[in-house]
Design an enzyme around this catalytic site. Structure first.
Site, PDB file in Angstrom:
ATOM      1  N   HIS A 313       0.852  -1.181   0.000  1.00 10.42           N
ATOM      2  CA  HIS A 313       0.000   0.000   0.000  1.00 10.42           C
ATOM      3  C   HIS A 313       0.886   1.227   0.000  1.00 10.42           C
ATOM      4  O   HIS A 313       1.940   1.227   0.631  1.00 10.42           O
ATOM      5  CB  HIS A 313      -0.900   0.003   1.252  1.00 10.42           C
ATOM      6  CG  HIS A 313      -2.052   0.935   1.133  1.00 10.42           C
ATOM      7  ND1 HIS A 313      -1.950   2.276   1.410  1.00 10.42           N
ATOM      8  CD2 HIS A 313      -3.323   0.716   0.730  1.00 10.42           C
ATOM      9  CE1 HIS A 313      -3.127   2.834   1.196  1.00 10.42           C
ATOM     10  NE2 HIS A 313      -3.965   1.918   0.777  1.00 10.42           N
ATOM     11  N   ASP A 371      -7.977  -5.506   0.320  1.00  4.41           N
ATOM     12  CA  ASP A 371      -8.465  -6.326  -0.789  1.00  4.41           C
ATOM     13  C   ASP A 371      -8.084  -7.787  -0.678  1.00  4.41           C
ATOM     14  O   ASP A 371      -8.627  -8.625  -1.397  1.00  4.41           O
ATOM     15  CB  ASP A 371      -7.909  -5.785  -2.116  1.00  4.41           C
ATOM     16  CG  ASP A 371      -8.502  -4.436  -2.428  1.00  4.41           C
ATOM     17  OD1 ASP A 371      -9.676  -4.250  -2.100  1.00  4.41           O
ATOM     18  OD2 ASP A 371      -7.791  -3.589  -2.967  1.00  4.41           O
TER      19      ASP A 371
HETATM   20  N1  ACO Z   1       4.055  -7.637  -4.835  1.00  3.19           N
HETATM   21  C1  ACO Z   1       5.390  -7.648  -5.035  1.00  3.19           C
HETATM   22  N2  ACO Z   1       6.195  -6.577  -4.875  1.00  3.19           N
HETATM   23  C2  ACO Z   1       5.620  -5.430  -4.513  1.00  3.19           C
HETATM   24  C3  ACO Z   1       4.219  -5.324  -4.291  1.00  3.19           C
HETATM   25  C4  ACO Z   1       3.434  -6.488  -4.461  1.00  3.19           C
HETATM   26  N3  ACO Z   1       2.120  -6.451  -4.259  1.00  3.19           N
HETATM   27  N4  ACO Z   1       3.927  -4.055  -3.944  1.00  3.19           N
HETATM   28  C5  ACO Z   1       5.084  -3.376  -3.937  1.00  3.19           C
HETATM   29  N5  ACO Z   1       6.106  -4.210  -4.280  1.00  3.19           N
HETATM   30  C6  ACO Z   1       7.542  -3.868  -4.317  1.00  3.19           C
HETATM   31  C7  ACO Z   1       7.879  -3.061  -5.558  1.00  3.19           C
HETATM   32  O1  ACO Z   1       8.276  -3.893  -6.628  1.00  3.19           O
HETATM   33  C8  ACO Z   1       8.981  -2.183  -5.053  1.00  3.19           C
HETATM   34  O2  ACO Z   1      10.161  -2.947  -4.975  1.00  3.19           O
HETATM   35  P1  ACO Z   1      11.614  -2.255  -5.237  1.00  3.19           P
HETATM   36  O3  ACO Z   1      11.751  -1.226  -4.158  1.00  3.19           O
HETATM   37  O4  ACO Z   1      12.579  -3.371  -5.142  1.00  3.19           O
HETATM   38  O5  ACO Z   1      11.544  -1.674  -6.635  1.00  3.19           O
HETATM   39  C9  ACO Z   1       8.576  -1.865  -3.615  1.00  3.19           C
HETATM   40  O6  ACO Z   1       7.785  -3.002  -3.211  1.00  3.19           O
HETATM   41  C10 ACO Z   1       7.757  -0.581  -3.466  1.00  3.19           C
HETATM   42  O7  ACO Z   1       6.636  -0.663  -4.336  1.00  3.19           O
HETATM   43  P2  ACO Z   1       6.015   0.555  -5.124  1.00  3.19           P
HETATM   44  O8  ACO Z   1       5.206   0.039  -6.277  1.00  3.19           O
HETATM   45  O9  ACO Z   1       7.072   1.560  -5.416  1.00  3.19           O
HETATM   46  O10 ACO Z   1       5.066   1.147  -4.013  1.00  3.19           O
HETATM   47  P3  ACO Z   1       3.860   2.093  -4.241  1.00  3.19           P
HETATM   48  O11 ACO Z   1       3.604   2.762  -2.964  1.00  3.19           O
HETATM   49  O12 ACO Z   1       4.044   2.952  -5.440  1.00  3.19           O
HETATM   50  O13 ACO Z   1       2.683   1.063  -4.629  1.00  3.19           O
HETATM   51  C11 ACO Z   1       0.801  -0.327  -4.602  1.00  3.19           C
HETATM   52  C12 ACO Z   1       1.650   0.697  -3.833  1.00  3.19           C
HETATM   53  C13 ACO Z   1       0.433   0.222  -6.000  1.00  3.19           C
HETATM   54  C14 ACO Z   1      -0.505  -0.564  -3.842  1.00  3.19           C
HETATM   55  C15 ACO Z   1       1.601  -1.648  -4.740  1.00  3.19           C
HETATM   56  O14 ACO Z   1       1.951  -2.134  -3.466  1.00  3.19           O
HETATM   57  C16 ACO Z   1       0.851  -2.728  -5.537  1.00  3.19           C
HETATM   58  O15 ACO Z   1       0.890  -2.730  -6.770  1.00  3.19           O
HETATM   59  N6  ACO Z   1       0.132  -3.662  -4.820  1.00  3.19           N
HETATM   60  C17 ACO Z   1      -0.662  -4.657  -5.500  1.00  3.19           C
HETATM   61  C18 ACO Z   1      -1.972  -4.051  -5.931  1.00  3.19           C
HETATM   62  C19 ACO Z   1      -2.921  -3.810  -4.774  1.00  3.19           C
HETATM   63  O16 ACO Z   1      -3.146  -4.690  -3.940  1.00  3.19           O
HETATM   64  N7  ACO Z   1      -3.520  -2.600  -4.740  1.00  3.19           N
HETATM   65  C20 ACO Z   1      -4.516  -2.265  -3.730  1.00  3.19           C
HETATM   66  C21 ACO Z   1      -4.144  -1.014  -3.021  1.00  3.19           C
HETATM   67  S1  ACO Z   1      -5.300  -0.780  -1.709  1.00  3.19           S
HETATM   68  C22 ACO Z   1      -6.620  -0.078  -2.406  1.00  3.19           C
HETATM   69  O17 ACO Z   1      -6.623   0.555  -3.424  1.00  3.19           O
HETATM   70  C23 ACO Z   1      -7.859  -0.306  -1.664  1.00  3.19           C
END
Ligand code: ACO
Length: 436
Positions: A313, A371
């Site tokens: 998140h 979720d």
């Molecule tokens: N699975 C694997 N790796 C992940 C995940 C995941 N679900 N989420 C983040 N990471 C990793 C990224 O690859 C990144 O790694 P790095 O630092 O080595 O490059 C690091 O964790 C940080 O991730 P970001 O994408 O930069 O974090 P951001 O804050 O931009 O993204 C997000 C948050 C979009 C929610 C992300 O965690 C994601 O895509 N999760 C899966 C989708 C999801 O469940 N969304 C629901 C959000 S809650 C809602 O809307 C109600």
């Protein structure tokens, strides 16, 4: 906003001058540096794609402490609201700032209940969609289409107009979502019934048909009501910021909320619950718990393009408090429906167990979000996966409209207009077509 004694000082290399900016304190949480005069004083903008360090507004509705895993609606912890209030009480709180007393609650419930019918023309509008249209495509259209029906209440400067629009949106969303579902099945629309609760009425509009009424199961009703409560608001997330930006131009509330619905559809936001359940179903079909280790390797491999949906998140760098409540609800519903051995629930628990111990997830502070379990609950209730995001939109409508209302009532309100760092070509001359 309270002005703090602190000041932020900026010095730019090559200049001896320093510039001071005021700092404001929130009631809880981080202070903000007021950089509104930065451009006028320095001829520079700030650069913050994705708004990682930018507060786009002041708001008194929802507070999140992502490090602690804390979520407050108007100061009340989500854990207490989820246990002590129903969804309409939560709506009242989010809209008005205080929990209702018994009389206020009865009056509010009555107002919402008496606005659940939609104009019959909406049925004609909906019938223009293909039967296999995604419910979010239909919902975006229908909510935007509501602008055409309520010319009596689109004066955004009139607080009474804003109030009645809020009631209409909250009341009609369940009717529209259920209509989108019935249309996909080729079944007739079921009209709302005023003797049922908000959530009971929604369940009946979804699952009754003219040949057979639907008896609302109390555990299911409570579970769905909790899903609504947990999704009601979440401060300045992508869809809420979209509603604010769209509404900042002075457009009508239905158009602004339709923009929020469109934004929520994306898989990184509201679409994640649908994507999460699809991920669990695929994993189950390809070996289930036995293949979890292999799947996790793919998730950790940046080249695979696979993410663990329902994990991570932007704000929570700790367990999402909504995920804990959702996990509880998930257990209750599966037990009440005799699905204790649901393989997807077992799979989800196993994925969570492994992820919480794996250094990849621990180091990046990736925890289950709301979720992760809400899809399993909705599937058990009989809600099709393609409708999950529409249910989220239904619940978030109150947050969107409260935030829109707050923005319009704010004396500092201005049209939203971000700036940019231009990286395109420097000025150049257009050549005649023959010379290009
Ligand atoms: N699975 C694997 N790796 C992940 C995940 C995941 N679900 N989420 C983040 N990471 C990793 C990224 O690859 C990144 O790694 P790095 O630092 O080595 O490059 C690091 O964790 C940080 O991730 P970001 O994408 O930069 O974090 P951001 O804050 O931009 O993204 C997000 C948050 C979009 C929610 C992300 O965690 C994601 O895509 N999760 C899966 C989708 C999801 O469940 N969304 C629901 C959000 S809650 C809602 O809307 C109600």
């Amino acid at each position: 906003m309270n002005l703090s004694d602190k000041k932020a000082t900026l010095s730019i290399s090559g200049s001896n001058e320093t510039i001071e900016f005021p700092v404001y304190e929130g009631s809880v949480g981080p202070d903000v540096i007021d950089i509104r005069k930065l451009y006028a004083q320095t001829d520079m903008f700030t650069y913050d794609p994705g708004f990682l360090s930018t507060a786009s507004c002041a708001s008194g509705i929802t507070y999140i402490d992502g490090d602690k895993g804390e979520l407050l609606y108007r100061g009340y912890p989500i854990e207490q609201i989820a246990v002590n209030c129903d969804f309409l009480e939560t709506c009242y709180l989010i809209l008005n700032g205080e929990l209702p007393n018994a009389e206020q609650k009865a009056d509010f419930d009555n107002q919402v209940t008496r606005h659940t019918l939609v104009n019959e023309q909406m049925h004609t509008f909906l019938r223009g969609f293909r039967r296999d249209a995604h419910p979010m495509a239909i919902l975006t259209g229908l909510v935007g289409g509501m602008s055409a029906f309520y010319h009596d209440s689109t004066d955004i400067n009139n607080p009474e107009h804003r109030h009645i629009s809020a009631i209409r949106l909250i009341a009609k969303m369940p009717t529209l979502v259920a209509m989108a579902y019935k249309y996909s099945l080729g079944q007739p629309f079921i009209y709302p019934r005023n003797d049922l609760s908000y959530t009971g009425n929604f369940l009946r509009m979804m699952f009754a048909n003219p040949c057979e009424d639907f008896e609302v199961n109390e555990v299911v009703e409570r579970a769905l009501d909790r899903i609504f409560i947990l999704h009601a608001d979440h401060e300045q997330n992508a869809s809420t910021s979209t509603v604010r930006l769209c509404g900042s131009s002075g457009t009508n509330p239905f158009a602004a909320i339709a923009a929020g619905v469109a934004c929520l559809w994306g898989p990184a936001h509201g679409g994640a619950n649908e994507a999460c359940l699809q991920m669990l179903e695929e994993l189950q079909a390809n070996g289930g718990v036995a293949k979890v280790g292999e799947f996790m390797e793919k998730v950790k491999d940046k080249n695979s393009g696979v993410r663990l949906m329902g994990f991570g998140h932007r704000v929570y760098k700790n367990y999402d408090p909504r995920a804990k409540l959702m996990q509880e609800t998930c257990k209750e519903v599966l037990q009440a429906l005799g699905l204790e051995n649901d393989p997807l629930f077992k799979l989800a628990m196993e994925l969570e167990r492994i992820a919480l111990e794996d250094p990849y997830f621990v180091e990046r502070k990736l925890y289950p979000n709301v979720d992760f379990y809400s899809g399993i609950v909705q599937r058990a209730i009989g809600i099709p996966t393609s409708l999950f995001t529409a249910i989220f939109a239904l619940a978030r409508t109150v947050g969107w409209i409260a935030q829109w209302n707050e923005m319009l009532s704010d004396p500092e309100f201005k049209i939203g207009r971000p700036r940019q760092l231009y990286t395109g070509p420097a000025p150049r001359k257009v050549k005649k077509i023959a010379d290009r």
